[in-house]
Design a protein around this motif. Structure first.
Motif, PDB file in Angstrom:
ATOM      1  N   GLY A  56       0.822  -1.214   0.000  1.00 27.50           N
ATOM      2  CA  GLY A  56       0.000   0.000   0.000  1.00 27.50           C
ATOM      3  C   GLY A  56       0.845   1.247   0.000  1.00 27.50           C
ATOM      4  O   GLY A  56       2.021   1.225  -0.370  1.00 27.50           O
ATOM      5  N   PRO A  57       0.264   2.373   0.426  1.00 21.99           N
ATOM      6  CA  PRO A  57       1.033   3.622   0.506  1.00 21.99           C
ATOM      7  C   PRO A  57       2.210   3.464   1.471  1.00 21.99           C
ATOM      8  O   PRO A  57       2.026   3.059   2.614  1.00 21.99           O
ATOM      9  N   ALA A  58       3.398   3.746   0.990  1.00 19.59           N
ATOM     10  CA  ALA A  58       4.594   3.541   1.812  1.00 19.59           C
ATOM     11  C   ALA A  58       5.705   4.528   1.476  1.00 19.59           C
ATOM     12  O   ALA A  58       6.860   4.283   1.802  1.00 19.59           O
ATOM     13  N   TYR A  59       5.359   5.651   0.810  1.00 17.36           N
ATOM     14  CA  TYR A  59       6.374   6.593   0.343  1.00 17.36           C
ATOM     15  C   TYR A  59       5.959   8.030   0.634  1.00 17.36           C
ATOM     16  O   TYR A  59       4.774   8.361   0.600  1.00 17.36           O
ATOM     17  N   ILE A  60       6.959   8.861   0.884  1.00 15.39           N
ATOM     18  CA  ILE A  60       6.739  10.303   0.854  1.00 15.39           C
ATOM     19  C   ILE A  60       7.532  10.844  -0.333  1.00 15.39           C
ATOM     20  O   ILE A  60       8.517  10.240  -0.761  1.00 15.39           O
ATOM     21  N   HIS A  61       7.066  11.946  -0.867  1.00 13.18           N
ATOM     22  CA  HIS A  61       7.786  12.658  -1.925  1.00 13.18           C
ATOM     23  C   HIS A  61       8.265  13.967  -1.324  1.00 13.18           C
ATOM     24  O   HIS A  61       7.467  14.700  -0.727  1.00 13.18           O
ATOM     25  N   PHE A  62       9.545  14.250  -1.461  1.00 16.97           N
ATOM     26  CA  PHE A  62      10.080  15.499  -0.917  1.00 16.97           C
ATOM     27  C   PHE A  62      10.811  16.272  -2.011  1.00 16.97           C
ATOM     28  O   PHE A  62      11.180  15.737  -3.051  1.00 16.97           O
ATOM     29  N   ARG A  63      10.996  17.529  -1.738  1.00 18.58           N
ATOM     30  CA  ARG A  63      11.711  18.413  -2.658  1.00 18.58           C
ATOM     31  C   ARG A  63      12.801  19.130  -1.881  1.00 18.58           C
ATOM     32  O   ARG A  63      12.551  19.714  -0.829  1.00 18.58           O
ATOM     33  N   ALA A  64      14.015  19.079  -2.407  1.00 12.09           N
ATOM     34  CA  ALA A  64      15.156  19.764  -1.795  1.00 12.09           C
ATOM     35  C   ALA A  64      15.720  20.769  -2.791  1.00 12.09           C
ATOM     36  O   ALA A  64      15.471  20.682  -3.996  1.00 12.09           O
ATOM     37  N   PHE A  65      16.464  21.717  -2.269  1.00 14.07           N
ATOM     38  CA  PHE A  65      17.041  22.763  -3.103  1.00 14.07           C
ATOM     39  C   PHE A  65      18.487  22.982  -2.697  1.00 14.07           C
ATOM     40  O   PHE A  65      18.815  22.998  -1.508  1.00 14.07           O
ATOM     41  N   VAL A  66      19.347  23.144  -3.691  1.00 15.81           N
ATOM     42  CA  VAL A  66      20.755  23.478  -3.440  1.00 15.81           C
ATOM     43  C   VAL A  66      21.008  24.790  -4.158  1.00 15.81           C
ATOM     44  O   VAL A  66      20.997  24.867  -5.386  1.00 15.81           O
ATOM     45  N   GLY A  67      21.211  25.854  -3.387  1.00 13.08           N
ATOM     46  CA  GLY A  67      21.397  27.194  -3.951  1.00 13.08           C
ATOM     47  C   GLY A  67      22.673  27.311  -4.738  1.00 13.08           C
ATOM     48  O   GLY A  67      23.672  26.659  -4.442  1.00 13.08           O
ATOM     49  N   GLY A  68      22.619  28.192  -5.753  1.00 11.48           N
ATOM     50  CA  GLY A  68      23.802  28.378  -6.576  1.00 11.48           C
ATOM     51  C   GLY A  68      24.038  29.805  -6.987  1.00 11.48           C
ATOM     52  O   GLY A  68      24.969  30.100  -7.705  1.00 11.48           O
ATOM     53  N   ASP A  69      23.182  30.746  -6.543  1.00  9.35           N
ATOM     54  CA  ASP A  69      23.353  32.120  -7.020  1.00  9.35           C
ATOM     55  C   ASP A  69      23.102  33.157  -5.940  1.00  9.35           C
ATOM     56  O   ASP A  69      22.770  34.291  -6.237  1.00  9.35           O
ATOM     57  N   GLY A  70      23.227  32.783  -4.687  1.00  9.44           N
ATOM     58  CA  GLY A  70      23.027  33.755  -3.625  1.00  9.44           C
ATOM     59  C   GLY A  70      21.635  33.723  -3.021  1.00  9.44           C
ATOM     60  O   GLY A  70      21.391  34.375  -2.017  1.00  9.44           O
ATOM     61  N   HIS A  71      20.689  32.967  -3.594  1.00 10.50           N
ATOM     62  CA  HIS A  71      19.370  32.866  -2.993  1.00 10.50           C
ATOM     63  C   HIS A  71      19.447  32.079  -1.693  1.00 10.50           C
ATOM     64  O   HIS A  71      18.736  32.342  -0.756  1.00 10.50           O
ATOM     65  N   ASN A  72      20.271  31.100  -1.665  1.00  7.61           N
ATOM     66  CA  ASN A  72      20.610  30.337  -0.469  1.00  7.61           C
ATOM     67  C   ASN A  72      22.126  30.210  -0.491  1.00  7.61           C
ATOM     68  O   ASN A  72      22.762  30.528  -1.481  1.00  7.61           O
ATOM     69  N   GLU A  73      22.686  29.731   0.600  1.00  5.61           N
ATOM     70  CA  GLU A  73      24.137  29.557   0.623  1.00  5.61           C
ATOM     71  C   GLU A  73      24.543  28.559  -0.452  1.00  5.61           C
ATOM     72  O   GLU A  73      23.995  27.458  -0.531  1.00  5.61           O
ATOM     73  N   ALA A  74      25.455  28.948  -1.289  1.00  8.04           N
ATOM     74  CA  ALA A  74      25.857  28.109  -2.427  1.00  8.04           C
ATOM     75  C   ALA A  74      26.319  26.740  -1.956  1.00  8.04           C
ATOM     76  O   ALA A  74      27.107  26.623  -1.021  1.00  8.04           O
ATOM     77  N   GLY A  75      25.803  25.707  -2.612  1.00  8.48           N
ATOM     78  CA  GLY A  75      26.240  24.345  -2.336  1.00  8.48           C
ATOM     79  C   GLY A  75      25.657  23.715  -1.094  1.00  8.48           C
ATOM     80  O   GLY A  75      25.997  22.595  -0.761  1.00  8.48           O
ATOM     81  N   VAL A  76      24.755  24.393  -0.387  1.00 10.47           N
ATOM     82  CA  VAL A  76      24.162  23.846   0.828  1.00 10.47           C
ATOM     83  C   VAL A  76      22.718  23.449   0.541  1.00 10.47           C
ATOM     84  O   VAL A  76      21.927  24.258   0.058  1.00 10.47           O
ATOM     85  N   ALA A  77      22.379  22.206   0.839  1.00  4.31           N
ATOM     86  CA  ALA A  77      21.029  21.703   0.571  1.00  4.31           C
ATOM     87  C   ALA A  77      20.070  22.128   1.666  1.00  4.31           C
ATOM     88  O   ALA A  77      20.413  22.158   2.849  1.00  4.31           O
ATOM     89  N   THR A  78      18.843  22.471   1.253  1.00  2.00           N
ATOM     90  CA  THR A  78      17.772  22.774   2.195  1.00  2.00           C
ATOM     91  C   THR A  78      16.522  22.011   1.757  1.00  2.00           C
ATOM     92  O   THR A  78      16.313  21.770   0.573  1.00  2.00           O
ATOM     93  N   LEU A  79      15.692  21.660   2.729  1.00  2.12           N
ATOM     94  CA  LEU A  79      14.419  21.019   2.428  1.00  2.12           C
ATOM     95  C   LEU A  79      13.456  22.090   1.958  1.00  2.12           C
ATOM     96  O   LEU A  79      13.262  23.108   2.631  1.00  2.12           O
ATOM     97  N   HIS A  80      12.858  21.891   0.797  1.00  3.31           N
ATOM     98  CA  HIS A  80      11.862  22.838   0.287  1.00  3.31           C
ATOM     99  C   HIS A  80      10.478  22.448   0.791  1.00  3.31           C
ATOM    100  O   HIS A  80       9.763  23.282   1.339  1.00  3.31           O
ATOM    101  N   SER A  81      10.076  21.191   0.600  1.00  3.11           N
ATOM    102  CA  SER A  81       8.748  20.764   1.045  1.00  3.11           C
ATOM    103  C   SER A  81       8.603  19.250   0.964  1.00  3.11           C
ATOM    104  O   SER A  81       9.377  18.563   0.301  1.00  3.11           O
ATOM    105  N   ILE A  82       7.579  18.773   1.682  1.00  5.70           N
ATOM    106  CA  ILE A  82       7.112  17.398   1.555  1.00  5.70           C
ATOM    107  C   ILE A  82       5.774  17.500   0.840  1.00  5.70           C
ATOM    108  O   ILE A  82       4.922  18.318   1.195  1.00  5.70           O
ATOM    109  N   HIS A  83       5.599  16.680  -0.179  1.00  5.38           N
ATOM    110  CA  HIS A  83       4.416  16.792  -1.030  1.00  5.38           C
ATOM    111  C   HIS A  83       3.135  16.381  -0.307  1.00  5.38           C
ATOM    112  O   HIS A  83       3.078  15.331   0.336  1.00  5.38           O
ATOM    113  N   THR A  84       2.130  17.236  -0.410  1.00  5.32           N
ATOM    114  CA  THR A  84       0.777  16.909   0.017  1.00  5.32           C
ATOM    115  C   THR A  84      -0.121  17.126  -1.180  1.00  5.32           C
ATOM    116  O   THR A  84       0.084  18.055  -1.962  1.00  5.32           O
TER     117      THR A  84
END
Length: 197
Positions: A142-170
């Motif tokens: 049955g249902p056994a998974y979550i879908h997530f989205r992560a972001f790795v900044g590259g232009d000053g929007h976030n610290e370059a090269g550092v991953a952050t969690l954007h969201s878990i899909h609902t």
């Protein structure tokens, strides 16, 4: 020599300037004390990353770089998942109905070895990684998974090269009869697609 940025309402030209020229979207004025006054015209607004603006690559098993991103967000992913489960229990328990019987420890008993699939897209902002994460405490049937989205900044929007969690899909799907189907726990067959929330 100093550079000053003026807002559009203030003229960059002064009475002491002895030379002025227009170059594309900047007005430059060179004054006797060698100050350069720069007036920038409004720039076009850059659209946010979306399914329409980012070419999301095909789904594939995670490679070394994807696993590195997962390891950087793992703690935040688990913390956010627990927060969402408890919050939705109060308002829309259907989202997490398949995992409500699990303890917090069992729900978050996953690791990088349970990351089964990823999709990656590149935008001017950085790298967008979508992941299909297996919840090992749930049965395969049955249902056994979550879908997530992560972001790795590259232009000053976030610290370059550092991953952050954007969201878990609902997901909130309107049914033909006008009702709604809510879920945050997905099946193996559910495709990993672009999502904002």
């Amino acid at each position: 020599m100093t550079t000053r940025l003026y807002p559009p309402s203030i003229s960059p030209l002064t009475q002491t300037s002895n030379k002025a020229c227009d170059v594309r979207d900047h007005d430059y004025a060179l004054s006797g004390n060698l100050e350069i006054h720069v007036h920038r015209l409004p720039q076009p607004i850059t659209p946010h990353a979306s399914a329409e603006t980012v070419d999301l690559g095909p789904a594939h098993p995670p490679r070394e770089e994807s696993l590195k991103v997962f390891n950087e967000i793992e703690s935040e992913l688990k913390k956010t998942l627990l927060h969402m489960k408890h919050t939705y229990l109060k308002h829309e328990p259907e989202y997490f109905a398949p995992v409500q019987a699990l303890s917090d420890t069992d729900l978050t008993a996953f690791s990088s070895s349970d990351l089964e699939q990823v999709r990656v897209g590149i935008s001017p902002y950085g790298l967008h990684l979508f992941g299909k994460q297996r919840l090992p405490a749930m049965p395969d049937s049955g249902p056994a998974y979550i879908h997530f989205r992560a972001f790795v900044g590259g232009d000053g929007h976030n610290e370059a090269g550092v991953a952050t969690l954007h969201s878990i899909h609902t997901e909130d799907v309107e049914e033909p009869d006008g009702g709604h189907r809510y879920r945050a726990i997905f099946t193996k067959e559910d495709p990993l697609e672009w999502f904002d929330t």
